[in-house]
Design a protein around this motif. Structure first.
Motif, PDB file in Angstrom:
ATOM      1  N   ASN A 248      29.021 -24.957  56.994  1.00 48.63           N
ATOM      2  CA  ASN A 248      29.285 -24.158  57.970  1.00 48.63           C
ATOM      3  C   ASN A 248      30.383 -23.102  57.446  1.00 48.63           C
ATOM      4  O   ASN A 248      31.047 -22.611  58.369  1.00 48.63           O
ATOM      5  CB  ASN A 248      29.638 -24.589  59.283  1.00 48.63           C
ATOM      6  CG  ASN A 248      29.288 -23.980  60.417  1.00 48.63           C
ATOM      7  OD1 ASN A 248      28.410 -22.886  60.420  1.00 48.63           O
ATOM      8  ND2 ASN A 248      30.015 -23.688  61.474  1.00 48.63           N
ATOM      9  N   CYS A 249      30.573 -23.061  56.195  1.00 43.98           N
ATOM     10  CA  CYS A 249      31.464 -21.941  55.692  1.00 43.98           C
ATOM     11  C   CYS A 249      33.019 -22.277  56.143  1.00 43.98           C
ATOM     12  O   CYS A 249      33.845 -21.394  56.274  1.00 43.98           O
ATOM     13  CB  CYS A 249      31.187 -20.649  55.891  1.00 43.98           C
ATOM     14  SG  CYS A 249      31.868 -19.375  54.946  1.00 43.98           S
ATOM     15  N   GLY A 250      33.582 -23.630  56.471  1.00 43.59           N
ATOM     16  CA  GLY A 250      34.564 -24.192  56.664  1.00 43.59           C
ATOM     17  C   GLY A 250      34.616 -23.965  58.224  1.00 43.59           C
ATOM     18  O   GLY A 250      35.940 -24.314  58.749  1.00 43.59           O
ATOM     19  N   ALA A 295      26.678 -20.510  54.417  1.00 42.81           N
ATOM     20  CA  ALA A 295      26.663 -19.774  55.347  1.00 42.81           C
ATOM     21  C   ALA A 295      27.888 -18.575  55.432  1.00 42.81           C
ATOM     22  O   ALA A 295      28.503 -18.808  54.351  1.00 42.81           O
ATOM     23  CB  ALA A 295      27.137 -20.550  56.630  1.00 42.81           C
ATOM     24  N   ARG A 296      27.940 -18.044  56.234  1.00 47.35           N
ATOM     25  CA  ARG A 296      28.762 -16.881  56.325  1.00 47.35           C
ATOM     26  C   ARG A 296      29.926 -16.934  57.570  1.00 47.35           C
ATOM     27  O   ARG A 296      29.838 -17.754  58.144  1.00 47.35           O
ATOM     28  CB  ARG A 296      27.988 -15.370  56.426  1.00 47.35           C
ATOM     29  CG  ARG A 296      27.217 -15.048  55.258  1.00 47.35           C
ATOM     30  CD  ARG A 296      28.091 -14.956  54.133  1.00 47.35           C
ATOM     31  NE  ARG A 296      26.990 -14.302  52.939  1.00 47.35           N
ATOM     32  CZ  ARG A 296      26.334 -15.230  52.092  1.00 47.35           C
ATOM     33  NH1 ARG A 296      26.655 -16.546  52.099  1.00 47.35           N
ATOM     34  NH2 ARG A 296      25.778 -14.792  51.086  1.00 47.35           N
ATOM     35  N   ILE A 297      31.219 -16.183  57.453  1.00 47.99           N
ATOM     36  CA  ILE A 297      32.287 -16.358  58.383  1.00 47.99           C
ATOM     37  C   ILE A 297      31.677 -15.589  59.610  1.00 47.99           C
ATOM     38  O   ILE A 297      30.682 -14.390  59.475  1.00 47.99           O
ATOM     39  CB  ILE A 297      33.279 -15.397  57.902  1.00 47.99           C
ATOM     40  CG1 ILE A 297      34.066 -16.184  56.614  1.00 47.99           C
ATOM     41  CG2 ILE A 297      34.318 -15.562  58.955  1.00 47.99           C
ATOM     42  CD1 ILE A 297      34.361 -17.688  57.284  1.00 47.99           C
ATOM     43  N   VAL A 298      31.771 -15.888  60.799  1.00 50.29           N
ATOM     44  CA  VAL A 298      30.951 -15.571  62.054  1.00 50.29           C
ATOM     45  C   VAL A 298      31.015 -13.851  62.130  1.00 50.29           C
ATOM     46  O   VAL A 298      29.937 -13.252  62.620  1.00 50.29           O
ATOM     47  CB  VAL A 298      31.552 -16.045  63.172  1.00 50.29           C
ATOM     48  CG1 VAL A 298      32.953 -15.906  63.556  1.00 50.29           C
ATOM     49  CG2 VAL A 298      30.550 -15.886  64.367  1.00 50.29           C
ATOM     50  N   PHE A 333      32.893 -15.253  52.238  1.00 53.56           N
ATOM     51  CA  PHE A 333      34.280 -16.010  51.747  1.00 53.56           C
ATOM     52  C   PHE A 333      33.638 -16.992  50.591  1.00 53.56           C
ATOM     53  O   PHE A 333      33.454 -17.966  51.217  1.00 53.56           O
ATOM     54  CB  PHE A 333      35.116 -16.443  52.861  1.00 53.56           C
ATOM     55  CG  PHE A 333      36.614 -16.274  52.345  1.00 53.56           C
ATOM     56  CD1 PHE A 333      37.135 -17.299  51.568  1.00 53.56           C
ATOM     57  CD2 PHE A 333      37.318 -15.335  53.252  1.00 53.56           C
ATOM     58  CE1 PHE A 333      38.700 -17.214  51.147  1.00 53.56           C
ATOM     59  CE2 PHE A 333      38.740 -15.418  52.772  1.00 53.56           C
ATOM     60  CZ  PHE A 333      39.270 -16.291  51.810  1.00 53.56           C
ATOM     61  N   GLU A 334      34.084 -16.743  49.625  1.00 52.09           N
ATOM     62  CA  GLU A 334      34.004 -17.691  48.495  1.00 52.09           C
ATOM     63  C   GLU A 334      34.488 -19.139  48.582  1.00 52.09           C
ATOM     64  O   GLU A 334      35.810 -19.066  49.215  1.00 52.09           O
ATOM     65  CB  GLU A 334      34.084 -17.221  47.174  1.00 52.09           C
ATOM     66  CG  GLU A 334      33.884 -18.321  46.130  1.00 52.09           C
ATOM     67  CD  GLU A 334      34.073 -17.671  44.724  1.00 52.09           C
ATOM     68  OE1 GLU A 334      33.704 -17.981  43.757  1.00 52.09           O
ATOM     69  OE2 GLU A 334      34.810 -16.762  44.429  1.00 52.09           O
TER      70      GLU A 334
END
Length: 477
Positions: A248-250, A295-298, A333-334
């Motif tokens: 979930n991209c952190g 995933a990506r940041i929201v 965001f890597e």
């Protein structure tokens, strides 16, 4: 109906809340079969509309479909099935023993619904964290209003559709909207409020609940550490930490926020972490940005917040061991690993809630434990070691909402375990039986016989015989 502003939604909130209060009274005597029927209706809707759920969550932040299936859909459907299986047992009256001082009476605990419930859900797992609490509320016999996050509009609209196609508004209702809608809802005298989000907002929720003496469940967050001992299986630990951190991209409340690693295995762990990122998100060596599994940041606002944390850390001396690339066009965001951390950096003072993993070294377990205990109590703590003594010591000498040995985030899926925080990381527990109890009043019931009882000799006036009985009570009981 479309509720877009507080102005047109406010009278509807008043109307539905009043209807739910009336329905809550009726639900006090609801049977297990009635409640299970309500849960089955939700389960059937989810099974029928699985593809719509995937599309909605993906549209909000490009979460991979397999990740949606595991962390959004499966979590809810398994919770429903587990609850249905055990609900008769949970609702059953629980008899308690009779002490000598209560001879002639009998007592039991009766589980009754608290009444009307408010569920304020977050954006990071928008489907799971809205409907999971609803399962517990319906199992307990409560009515419920859900306020989903405005930051995941596609999923919020889908949740509203699920509820409107499945339940009468007097039983369950959904109100979308901005913060002002949540503020309006919080003016109502709900019997229980279930909130998932940050500690800062949790304090606001608790203040609002205090106005009506509403009980609360607050699932918050904090800086959850992962401790890697010198005797850990480094490759195994690295893979589990990378999954727990970057799923979930952190953006996971129980993600490892930072790693405390024994200095003797720091270099080995760093290499293993880097290899694990490649293995999971870049096996073809084309860059993580090309991965369909990341995933990506929201939204851009949160991307810039995390980007600021990284910049602040770099300015103050942190080094990027891996990652660091950001694309604002795609909210990408890597996965990023940082070393050279210090406490004055903002990233070490607040929950990261994003794909940056700080690595801090320690020389002995006393130092690691002291470091954890100097910070607010976290939602989760992860310990990696082959030495059971080290694990036991770590879990005994620190405080956290939950703890996992040699894995990350897995405890969230265990139906028999209570899930929740402690102090800064939360109040109350959820999931399974613990979720049922959160929305229930454990009513103490005592039935006394008519006529002579064990307590009547203690009634005034206190003569010589009465005083002797009291002296005996003080001495022997």
């Amino acid at each position: 109906m479309e509720f877009q502003t507080l102005e047109n939604i406010s009278p509807v909130i008043d109307q539905i809340f009043e209807a739910q209060q009336k329905q809550a009274v009726k639900m006090r005597n609801s049977s297990a079969s009635h409640r299970k029927a309500l849960l089955n209706k939700m389960l059937d809707w989810i099974k029928t509309n699985k593809e719509d759920i995937r599309r909605a969550v993906y549209a909000d932040f490009k979460k991979p479909y397999p990740e949606i299936d595991i962390s959004e859909i499966f979590v809810v459907t398994s919770e429903i099935k587990y609850t249905i299986k055990h609900l008769d047992e949970w609702m059953r009256i629980k008899k308690v023993g009779t002490p000598m001082t209560m001879l002639g009476s009998n007592a039991y605990i009766q589980y009754e619904p608290k009444g009307t419930a408010l569920i304020i859900a977050p954006w990071n797992y928008p489907f799971n964290l809205a409907l999971g609490p609803l399962v517990s509320a319906l199992a307990a016999g409560c009515t419920a209003i859900i306020k989903p996050s405005e930051m995941t509009p596609h999923t919020s609209a889908l949740i509203r559709r699920l509820v409107e196609e499945t339940y009468d508004q007097s039983q369950v209702a959904v109100f979308e909207g901005e913060v002002d809608v949540a503020q309006k809802l919080l003016t109502k005298p709900f019997d229980h409020i279930f909130f998932t989000g940050s500690p800062g907002v949790g304090k606001i929720i608790m203040k609002a609940a205090a106005e009506h003496l509403s009980s609360v469940t607050l699932e918050l967050g904090g800086k959850s550490p992962a401790v890697v001992d010198a005797k850990a299986d480094i490759q195994d630990a690295a893979e589990k930490i990378i999954y727990g951190k970057f799923v979930n991209c952190g953006q996971t409340c129980i993600a490892p926020d930072y790693v405390l690693v024994h200095i003797a295995v720091k270099d080995a762990l760093l290499e293993a972490l880097k290899n694990a990122i490649h293995k999971m998100y870049d096996p073809a060596d084309k860059g993580v940005e090309k991965s369909k599994d990341y995933a990506r940041i929201v939204n851009l606002k949160h991307l810039k917040r995390i980007k600021h944390l990284l910049a602040d850390a770099e300015i103050k001396g942190a080094q990027i061991f891996f990652g660091g690339y950001v694309s604002e066009e795609d909210n990408f965001f890597e996965p990023t690993i940082l070393t050279g951390l210090s406490e004055e950096m903002e990233i070490m003072q607040e929950e990261i809630f994003g794909p940056i993993l700080p690595i801090i070294t320690y020389a002995n377990m006393e130092e690691a434990i002291r470091y954890i205990n100097l910070k607010p109590k976290p939602l989760a703590l992860y310990g990696f070691s082959k030495d059971q003594y080290i694990i036991n010591r770590l879990f005994t000498e620190t405080s956290s909402g939950g703890a996992v040995a040699n894995d990350c985030v897995l405890h969230f899926l265990h139906h028999e375990l209570p899930f929740g925080g402690v102090n800064n990381s939360g109040i109350g527990k959820a999931h399974g039986h613990h979720g049922f109890l959160a929305f229930s009043n454990e009513k103490a019931v005592l039935k006394q016989r008519i006529g002579l009882t064990a307590s009547k000799p203690l009634f005034p006036p206190y003569g010589i015989a009465g005083k002797k009985i009291i002296d005996s009570l003080l001495k022997w009981f």
